[in-house]
Design a protein around this motif. Structure first.
Motif, mmCIF file in Angstrom:
data_model
loop_
_atom_site.group_PDB
_atom_site.id
_atom_site.type_symbol
_atom_site.label_atom_id
_atom_site.label_comp_id
_atom_site.label_asym_id
_atom_site.label_seq_id
_atom_site.Cartn_x
_atom_site.Cartn_y
_atom_site.Cartn_z
ATOM 1 N N ARG A 23 -20.180 -29.362 112.818
ATOM 2 C CA ARG A 23 -21.298 -30.024 112.142
ATOM 3 C C ARG A 23 -22.168 -30.757 113.159
ATOM 4 O O ARG A 23 -23.390 -30.781 113.038
ATOM 5 N N HIS A 24 -21.522 -31.323 114.172
ATOM 6 C CA HIS A 24 -22.258 -32.034 115.211
ATOM 7 C C HIS A 24 -23.186 -31.074 115.964
ATOM 8 O O HIS A 24 -24.353 -31.389 116.212
ATOM 9 N N LEU A 26 -24.460 -28.318 114.830
ATOM 10 C CA LEU A 26 -25.565 -27.945 113.934
ATOM 11 C C LEU A 26 -26.608 -29.043 113.848
ATOM 12 O O LEU A 26 -27.812 -28.767 113.861
ATOM 13 N N ALA A 27 -26.170 -30.299 113.781
ATOM 14 C CA ALA A 27 -27.115 -31.412 113.731
ATOM 15 C C ALA A 27 -27.930 -31.489 115.018
ATOM 16 O O ALA A 27 -29.157 -31.684 114.979
ATOM 17 N N LEU A 28 -27.270 -31.308 116.152
ATOM 18 C CA LEU A 28 -27.986 -31.324 117.433
ATOM 19 C C LEU A 28 -28.981 -30.175 117.510
ATOM 20 O O LEU A 28 -30.108 -30.344 117.988
ATOM 21 N N CYS A 30 -30.473 -28.696 115.002
ATOM 22 C CA CYS A 30 -31.608 -29.020 114.122
ATOM 23 C C CYS A 30 -32.647 -29.825 114.876
ATOM 24 O O CYS A 30 -33.839 -29.522 114.830
ATOM 25 N N GLY A 31 -32.187 -30.871 115.576
ATOM 26 C CA GLY A 31 -33.110 -31.724 116.308
ATOM 27 C C GLY A 31 -33.781 -31.006 117.455
ATOM 28 O O GLY A 31 -34.987 -31.155 117.679
ATOM 29 N N HIS A 36 -35.057 -27.832 110.460
ATOM 30 C CA HIS A 36 -34.336 -28.826 109.675
ATOM 31 C C HIS A 36 -33.988 -28.318 108.274
ATOM 32 O O HIS A 36 -33.852 -29.117 107.346
ATOM 33 N N PRO A 38 -32.054 -27.782 105.256
ATOM 34 C CA PRO A 38 -30.843 -28.507 104.880
ATOM 35 C C PRO A 38 -29.628 -27.622 104.642
ATOM 36 O O PRO A 38 -28.498 -28.112 104.668
ATOM 37 N N HIS A 40 -28.252 -25.867 106.616
ATOM 38 C CA HIS A 40 -27.454 -25.875 107.837
ATOM 39 C C HIS A 40 -26.747 -27.200 108.102
ATOM 40 O O HIS A 40 -25.870 -27.253 108.965
ATOM 41 N N VAL A 41 -27.123 -28.265 107.379
ATOM 42 C CA VAL A 41 -26.509 -29.577 107.664
ATOM 43 C C VAL A 41 -26.091 -30.366 106.435
ATOM 44 O O VAL A 41 -25.335 -31.323 106.554
ATOM 45 N N ASP A 42 -26.564 -29.999 105.258
ATOM 46 C CA ASP A 42 -26.297 -30.765 104.039
ATOM 47 C C ASP A 42 -25.367 -29.962 103.124
ATOM 48 O O ASP A 42 -25.789 -28.998 102.487
#
Length: 138
Positions: A23-24, A26-28, A30-31, A36, A38, A40-42
């Motif tokens: 998940r980390h 994927l969040a990185l 996204c940024g 973004h 969602p 992929h992260v929500d």
């Protein structure tokens, strides 16, 4: 890694294994990518869309393939790079990227190599298929 200039056609010339997708990561991504979406992260968004969980951006696996290509040849030698997405990449997947030499040829006054690119997960499920063309040093 094998030297593309001396490899036989059909021979694997290189491979890399990416760290497991978390998940980390994927969040990185996204940024870094500006994607973004969602899904992929929500996790709630993903489940509402009928998925069991979030999943990796297809372009993240393409980036892993790009990393392999630039290990085999400098970025300045890249002449083309394209992929086709084959299946969703789940959390925890360990992506292995492999390049095979398809052919060597002359074009625009330089020697070039066409590479077949494949990204698979730890279960050998194909995630991306692609090709790259790189210029070869003299």
């Amino acid at each position: 890694m094998k030297d593309i200039r001396t490899a036989m056609e059909g021979e694997t010339v290189g491979s890399i294994v990416a760290d497991p997708i978390t998940r980390h990561v994927l969040a990185l991504y996204c940024g870094a990518s500006g994607d973004h979406n969602p899904i992929h992260v929500d996790i709630d968004f993903a489940k509402a869309a009928g998925m069991p969980d979030v999943f990796a951006h297809g372009m993240l696996s393409m980036a892993f393939l790009g990393r392999l290509v630039t290990v085999l040849a400098p970025q300045s030698a890249l002449r083309s790079f394209g992929t086709r997405f084959a299946s969703i990449t789940a959390l925890g997947s360990e992506i292995t990227c492999t390049a095979k030499l398809l052919s060597r040829f002359e074009e625009a006054g330089e020697s070039r190599a066409r590479l077949e690119l494949i990204a698979t997960d730890q279960n050998k499920d194909i995630k991306l298929l692609g090709e790259a063309v790189v210029a070869l040093p003299n």
